[in-house]
Design a protein around this motif. Sequence first.
Motif, PDB file in Angstrom:
ATOM      1  N   TYR A  96      -5.750   3.142  11.614  1.00  0.00           N
ATOM      2  CA  TYR A  96      -6.790   4.095  11.507  1.00  0.00           C
ATOM      3  C   TYR A  96      -7.187   4.491  13.211  1.00  0.00           C
TER       4      TYR A  96
ATOM      5  N   ARG B 212     -11.555  -1.601   8.651  1.00  0.00           N
ATOM      6  CA  ARG B 212     -10.627  -1.597   8.001  1.00  0.00           C
ATOM      7  C   ARG B 212      -9.830  -2.740   8.211  1.00  0.00           C
TER       8      ARG B 212
ATOM      9  N   GLU C 193      -3.243  11.556   0.464  1.00  0.00           N
ATOM     10  CA  GLU C 193      -3.098  11.693   2.120  1.00  0.00           C
ATOM     11  C   GLU C 193      -2.596  13.326   2.483  1.00  0.00           C
TER      12      GLU C 193
ATOM     13  N   LEU D  19      -6.212  -8.721  -7.623  1.00  0.00           N
ATOM     14  CA  LEU D  19      -4.637  -8.997  -8.209  1.00  0.00           C
ATOM     15  C   LEU D  19      -3.687  -9.287  -7.066  1.00  0.00           C
TER      16      LEU D  19
ATOM     17  N   GLU E  74       0.885  -1.206  -0.024  1.00  0.00           N
ATOM     18  CA  GLU E  74       0.014   0.183  -0.001  1.00  0.00           C
ATOM     19  C   GLU E  74       0.871   1.299  -0.004  1.00  0.00           C
TER      20      GLU E  74
ATOM     21  N   GLU F 110      -2.454 -12.095  -2.398  1.00  0.00           N
ATOM     22  CA  GLU F 110      -4.040 -12.643  -1.991  1.00  0.00           C
ATOM     23  C   GLU F 110      -4.294 -13.683  -2.750  1.00  0.00           C
TER      24      GLU F 110
ATOM     25  N   ARG G  64       0.226  -7.477  -3.367  1.00  0.00           N
ATOM     26  CA  ARG G  64      -0.355  -8.322  -1.931  1.00  0.00           C
ATOM     27  C   ARG G  64      -0.323  -9.645  -2.576  1.00  0.00           C
TER      28      ARG G  64
HETATM   29  P1  HAM Z   1      -6.968  -0.721   1.058  1.00  0.00           P
HETATM   30  O1  HAM Z   1      -8.458  -0.759   1.653  1.00  0.00           O
HETATM   31  O2  HAM Z   1      -6.154  -1.992   1.582  1.00  0.00           O
HETATM   32  O3  HAM Z   1      -6.497   0.703   1.528  1.00  0.00           O
HETATM   33  O4  HAM Z   1      -6.964  -0.523  -0.405  1.00  0.00           O
HETATM   34  C1  HAM Z   1      -7.362   0.461  -1.187  1.00  0.00           C
HETATM   35  C2  HAM Z   1      -8.193  -0.253  -2.325  1.00  0.00           C
HETATM   36  O5  HAM Z   1      -7.141  -0.647  -3.116  1.00  0.00           O
HETATM   37  C3  HAM Z   1      -9.503  -1.288  -2.003  1.00  0.00           C
HETATM   38  O6  HAM Z   1     -10.612  -0.364  -1.888  1.00  0.00           O
HETATM   39  C4  HAM Z   1      -9.238  -1.630  -3.449  1.00  0.00           C
HETATM   40  O7  HAM Z   1     -10.303  -0.848  -4.412  1.00  0.00           O
HETATM   41  C5  HAM Z   1      -7.856  -1.905  -3.883  1.00  0.00           C
HETATM   42  N1  HAM Z   1      -7.191  -2.947  -3.812  1.00  0.00           N
HETATM   43  C6  HAM Z   1      -6.714  -3.579  -2.568  1.00  0.00           C
HETATM   44  N2  HAM Z   1      -6.078  -4.796  -2.606  1.00  0.00           N
HETATM   45  C7  HAM Z   1      -6.456  -5.148  -3.912  1.00  0.00           C
HETATM   46  C8  HAM Z   1      -6.128  -6.324  -4.550  1.00  0.00           C
HETATM   47  N3  HAM Z   1      -5.459  -7.302  -4.106  1.00  0.00           N
HETATM   48  N4  HAM Z   1      -6.485  -6.145  -6.064  1.00  0.00           N
HETATM   49  C9  HAM Z   1      -7.195  -5.270  -6.641  1.00  0.00           C
HETATM   50  N5  HAM Z   1      -7.288  -4.174  -5.841  1.00  0.00           N
HETATM   51  C10 HAM Z   1      -7.000  -3.920  -4.359  1.00  0.00           C
HETATM   52  C11 HAM Z   1      -5.306   1.205   1.525  1.00  0.00           C
HETATM   53  O8  HAM Z   1      -4.381   0.641   0.937  1.00  0.00           O
HETATM   54  C12 HAM Z   1      -5.010   2.414   2.513  1.00  0.00           C
HETATM   55  N6  HAM Z   1      -3.472   2.680   2.286  1.00  0.00           N
HETATM   56  C13 HAM Z   1      -5.797   3.347   2.119  1.00  0.00           C
HETATM   57  C14 HAM Z   1      -5.333   4.780   2.940  1.00  0.00           C
HETATM   58  C15 HAM Z   1      -4.521   5.785   2.385  1.00  0.00           C
HETATM   59  N7  HAM Z   1      -5.654   5.019   4.202  1.00  0.00           N
HETATM   60  C16 HAM Z   1      -5.299   6.123   4.235  1.00  0.00           C
HETATM   61  N8  HAM Z   1      -4.504   6.651   3.552  1.00  0.00           N
END
Ligand code: HAM
Length: 417
Positions: free
Chosen positions: A262, A257, A130, A121, A81, A114, A112
Amino acid sequence: MKFKSIRGTKDVLPGEVEDWQYVEKTIRHVMSIFNYREIRTPVFEQTGLFARSIGELTDIVSKEMYTFKDRSDESLTLRPEGTASALRAYIQHNVGEQSPLTKLYYMGPMFRQERPQAGRLRQFHQFGVEAIGSSSPQLDVEMMLIALRIYRELGIQEFTLKVNSVGCERCRPPYKRLLIGALRGVRHQLSPESQARVDQNPLRVIDSKDENDQALIRDVPLMKDHLCPECNIHFGEVQTLLHGTGTPFVVDGRLVRGLDYYTKTAFEITSSALGSQDALAGGGRYDLLVEELGGKPTPGVGFAAGIERLLMVLGKVGTPRRVDFRPVLFIVTIDDEARRWAFAKTHELRLKGVRVEIDYLGRSVKAQMREANRQEALYTVVIGETELLSRSGRLKNMQTGGETAVNLDEIESAIQS
Ligand code: HAM
């Protein structure tokens, strides 16, 4: 031996990449309206950065990270992330000393491990935003407005904004105890995954995907009903500001989350056009994270959104619009002399910014016309000995089929009129 791309990764080929470029352009445009500046950080970092910020007990850190030792035996991780990296850079370069509020955005691949499925993906792309340095709930809402603005700008209308508060270091520990107490009674009937979480990460039990779990925990206390006065006021203000901007939302007390950093506001945007992986975007406030990573105590808030998921929705309900790659002119050539002339003319027109294409394969006039058609060229002109001698040719409008005489030295103005 034929090599193949790694499971859970995707090639973006011409034809699809134009949609990506259009989305990226829209994101940059919206970010400039909201006055956020781009930051680019490396795709790998010290493993500890992610373990520390996202949380050792989260799924991401405990089982999904691409972690490896480099040749100096240092543990590195491909970023799962963007928040941790953005804050690491913010702290490392003393960005906060230059201005009290820093507004950043980024776009790029995240990793990731997963189980791959539709919308999930192993290398995926996020854009993330941010705002570091303010505890104002206005910025919490600004995050939501940015995400929604980008979706609307792209023609995506159907989504649900879910908001919740996950409390702070004052109100969360007593709530956790309350929750663990409530879970204890049903513990042994929960799914093995939820059972394991009861002691370590009880909040995650609440958003279990297991239907039986959900029935068992229907009446457990929720964080939003046990907030301290400060968190409660903050959460109330977020809702007031959302109402004030006419933004529809739902309060979802079960929104938890998957990242531990958070505090207070947490939100997600989901789309019914997606399958089980329905989160388009997610984010929230992280008032303790900068300090946790070694910086001065500094509040912050942000979100990130998956670009593949956005494109999936765009393909289903939106109005995909593409960056235009069609040649304005395709110069069809008959002989070597014409090919030389066309090469120089193409160079001259491209210097002026005109999209021109020629044939590089020595094809017949008919095959070149077919190619011009395939590339959806707007105009063609056929050049041979006669045309070069008379310095004139027939400019064909490929959409109407109409032809007009054109002076070869005035092609540029003819195709722009
Ligand atoms: P997160 O919910 O882990 O948050 O990821 C944000 C978005 O990334 C998800 O809602 C989804 O659309 C996309 N996403 C996550 N994993 C995958 C995957 N394996 N394949 C496709 N799309 C994916 C964060 O990453 C935090 N850093 C958000 C944040 C920023 N909070 C504060 N600042």
